[in-house]
Design an enzyme around this catalytic site. Structure first.
Site, PDB file in Angstrom:
ATOM      1  CG  ASN A 129     -38.538   4.016   7.499  1.00 49.84           C
ATOM      2  OD1 ASN A 129     -39.683   3.589   7.614  1.00 49.84           O
ATOM      3  ND2 ASN A 129     -38.036   4.921   8.328  1.00 49.84           N
ATOM      4  CD  GLU A 187     -34.830   5.471  11.707  1.00 50.16           C
ATOM      5  OE1 GLU A 187     -35.434   6.449  11.268  1.00 50.16           O
ATOM      6  OE2 GLU A 187     -34.658   5.282  12.934  1.00 50.16           O
ATOM      7  CD  GLU A 196     -39.213   6.118  -0.840  1.00 51.48           C
ATOM      8  OE1 GLU A 196     -39.616   7.291  -0.819  1.00 51.48           O
ATOM      9  OE2 GLU A 196     -38.500   5.640   0.076  1.00 51.48           O
ATOM     10  CB  CYS A 248     -34.573  10.818   0.023  1.00 52.62           C
ATOM     11  SG  CYS A 248     -33.860   9.207  -0.415  1.00 52.62           S
ATOM     12  CB  CYS A 276     -35.846   7.017  -2.897  1.00 51.18           C
ATOM     13  SG  CYS A 276     -35.316   5.939  -1.549  1.00 51.18           S
TER      14      CYS A 276
END
Length: 130
Positions: A39, A41, A52, A83, A86
């Site tokens: 990830n 951010e 992902e 999520c 994803c």
């Protein structure tokens, strides 16, 4: 190395200064190649990307287009689940029976399938004219 090992290693590269929630993902494409993502951010939260999505982008950039297996890991109290966005991204490149392994950094894992993660997924069949 297992997919979880690959995901664990790339997780360390995550850019998560706001949430402090680092996530790593690794997938094996049908060609057998392993692709990873973490990830990333952004201070403008909606502009970040999930682990992902990063792994899928790496797969597509390499010329592969089908996921054979995928794993996701985070430092969470229970195995981390992709999520909703994803899940849809994974479903775009994986058959329903593809195994999804979700894990914690403490070693707890849970396996499911793409179809179980996203029942009734929106797919290309909806785009064809009747």
């Amino acid at each position: 190395m297992s997919l979880i090992d690959h995901a664990r290693a790339v997780r360390e590269n995550a850019h998560a200064p706001y949430s402090k929630f680092k996530v790593g993902a690794a997938l094996r494409s049908q060609s057998g190649a392993v692709h990873v993502g973490c990830n990333v951010e952004n201070v403008a939260y909606p502009e970040g990307t999930c682990a992902e999505a990063g792994a899928i982008a790496a797969m597509v950039a390499s010329g592969d287009t089908r996921i054979a297996e995928i794993a996701v890991i985070a430092d969470s109290p229970k195995p981390v689940s992709p999520c909703g966005g994803c899940r849809q991204k994974i479903a775009e490149f994986a058959d329903g029976d593809v195994v999804v392994t979700m894990a914690t950094t403490a070693g707890v894992t849970l396996q499911t399938t793409v179809a179980d993660l996203l029942p009734g997924s929106f797919d290309a069949d909806y785009m064809s004219k009747v």
